[in-house]
Design an enzyme around this catalytic site. Sequence first.
Site, PDB file in Angstrom:
ATOM      1  N   LYS A 143     -11.160  22.295   3.876  1.00 25.40           N
ATOM      2  CA  LYS A 143     -10.158  21.787   4.986  1.00 25.40           C
ATOM      3  C   LYS A 143     -10.126  22.793   6.474  1.00 25.40           C
ATOM      4  CE  LYS A 143      -6.209  22.069   6.725  1.00 25.40           C
ATOM      5  NZ  LYS A 143      -6.563  21.995   8.448  1.00 25.40           N
ATOM      6  N   GLU A 193      -5.956  35.709   2.407  1.00 26.31           N
ATOM      7  CA  GLU A 193      -6.122  36.679   3.559  1.00 26.31           C
ATOM      8  C   GLU A 193      -5.531  36.232   4.867  1.00 26.31           C
ATOM      9  OE1 GLU A 193      -7.456  37.882   6.940  1.00 26.31           O
ATOM     10  OE2 GLU A 193      -9.319  37.147   6.544  1.00 26.31           O
ATOM     11  N   CYS A 234      -7.549  38.608  12.703  1.00 31.23           N
ATOM     12  CA  CYS A 234      -6.490  39.003  12.006  1.00 31.23           C
ATOM     13  C   CYS A 234      -6.527  40.535  11.684  1.00 31.23           C
ATOM     14  CB  CYS A 234      -6.659  38.474  10.510  1.00 31.23           C
ATOM     15  SG  CYS A 234      -8.326  38.383   9.876  1.00 31.23           S
ATOM     16  N   GLU A 242       2.453  39.839  15.050  1.00 28.43           N
ATOM     17  CA  GLU A 242       1.225  39.625  15.157  1.00 28.43           C
ATOM     18  C   GLU A 242       1.131  38.761  16.322  1.00 28.43           C
ATOM     19  OE1 GLU A 242      -2.918  38.592  12.751  1.00 28.43           O
ATOM     20  OE2 GLU A 242      -1.095  37.339  12.422  1.00 28.43           O
TER      21      GLU A 242
END
Length: 477
Positions: free
Chosen positions: A183, A257, A291, A388
């Site tokens: 997906k 991850e 990331c 983040e």
Amino acid sequence: MGIFEYAPAPESRAVVDIKPSYDLFIGGEFVPATGGVFKSVNPATEEVLAEIGLASDADVDRAVAAARTAYERVWSRMPGAERGKYLFRIARIIQERARELAVLESIDNGKPIRETRDVDVPLVAAHFFHYAGWADKLEYAGYGPNPRPLGVAAQVIPWNFPLLMLAWKIAPALACGNTVVLKPAETTPLTALLFAEICRQAELPAGVVNIVTGAGETGARLVAHPGVDKVAFTGSTAVGRSIARAVAGTDKKLTLELGGKAANIVFDDAPIDQAVEGIVDSIFFNQGQVCCAGSRLLVQESIQDELLDALRRRMGTLRLGDPLDKNTDVGAINSAEQLARITELTAAGEAEGAERWSPACELPAQGFWFAPTIFTNVSATHRIAREEIFGPVLSVLTFRTPDEAIAKANNTPYGLSAGVWTEKGSRILSMAKRLRAGVVWANTFNKFDPASPFGGYKESGYGREGGLQGLEAYLDV
């Protein structure tokens, strides 16, 4: 002396054929979705690119069933050397259609064509070449004499590297003999759907790769599906937690991850100009939507002023604008939602007392844009130093000793990556050993290779992708 001006150098959109609407890819065929449609938007212009099929629960069931049939009847029974031939074929087709893939990725994602052309697409092909070579050598990978595939892999990927994350997931899964239901992210489905065409062009057996498009609900349905043996997810830590809860108590193998808040540590003996280039690459590459981005700069106190002066000069040369212009350094933010998050966190940084600076930068009137930004006078307690941001925003902190640098670098719930800049090899090794990060770059940043494993600690997830370590997640060992 004035800044050297570059004439526009746009890449042609004519190399891609964006269809008005896209179906799901199930069992080797494009089939209409039964859950409705949603729109894919160009983040640089806000132009609607296409209508995308929204997979329903029944569509996910069909995709998993197609993957199971292909696994049991064809793919798991096929000798590794034969599977490798298909992966080699896919890799070569990716190279042949590299320009088309790069342009489509830039249009759908907003990242500069120079990055998709020179980084994303070559790495995608390299991952398929790498794992094609492993397909007939699994017994020598160190996971036992007769490692077996797991079955059907559910793979959910993010919007920041749509095609590269697809390669990280699909290539090792297929090499090991698994089949896949993937997906792609809701905002960036187009290159995954073009990859479905590549699978057909490579004559990959029907059902080995299936692609279902949709939002978070589609991904949740896929992850929770009882017919899935393996789940792989790249994305936010919050969603990673919900996936871990959904998989807990089942026999599904899981790799995650997730987010990061990487420290980029510059010592007083580092080559300043080289470090500045690395800093720019660490936080402004892909608009900071990475990331493992080096979003916290830890600079030794004695060189702070010199380094920041050089960094500001370099930031003044960055060109923001049309992602399809070959001169563009900084493209568009992927979505209005992501732009709102970046805006909120930078406002919080100012409110908490950090000092904000951006180069003179004219933002286009249409699209989702954010100027490259640095914050100084940052405290470790500020939100911009802890959360983040996932945008082109750098928080600058200082340190005096290596011990202080380690303490500040590790003062985060994340542990995905870090960078160390110094001329002393012994210091690099000492720092790397003490940094709680899955990847530590030495005098560089954001360098990837399909033979090298990647993954994190703590809230950055678990498991590794890439290299022979990336095979373990797709084998019953």
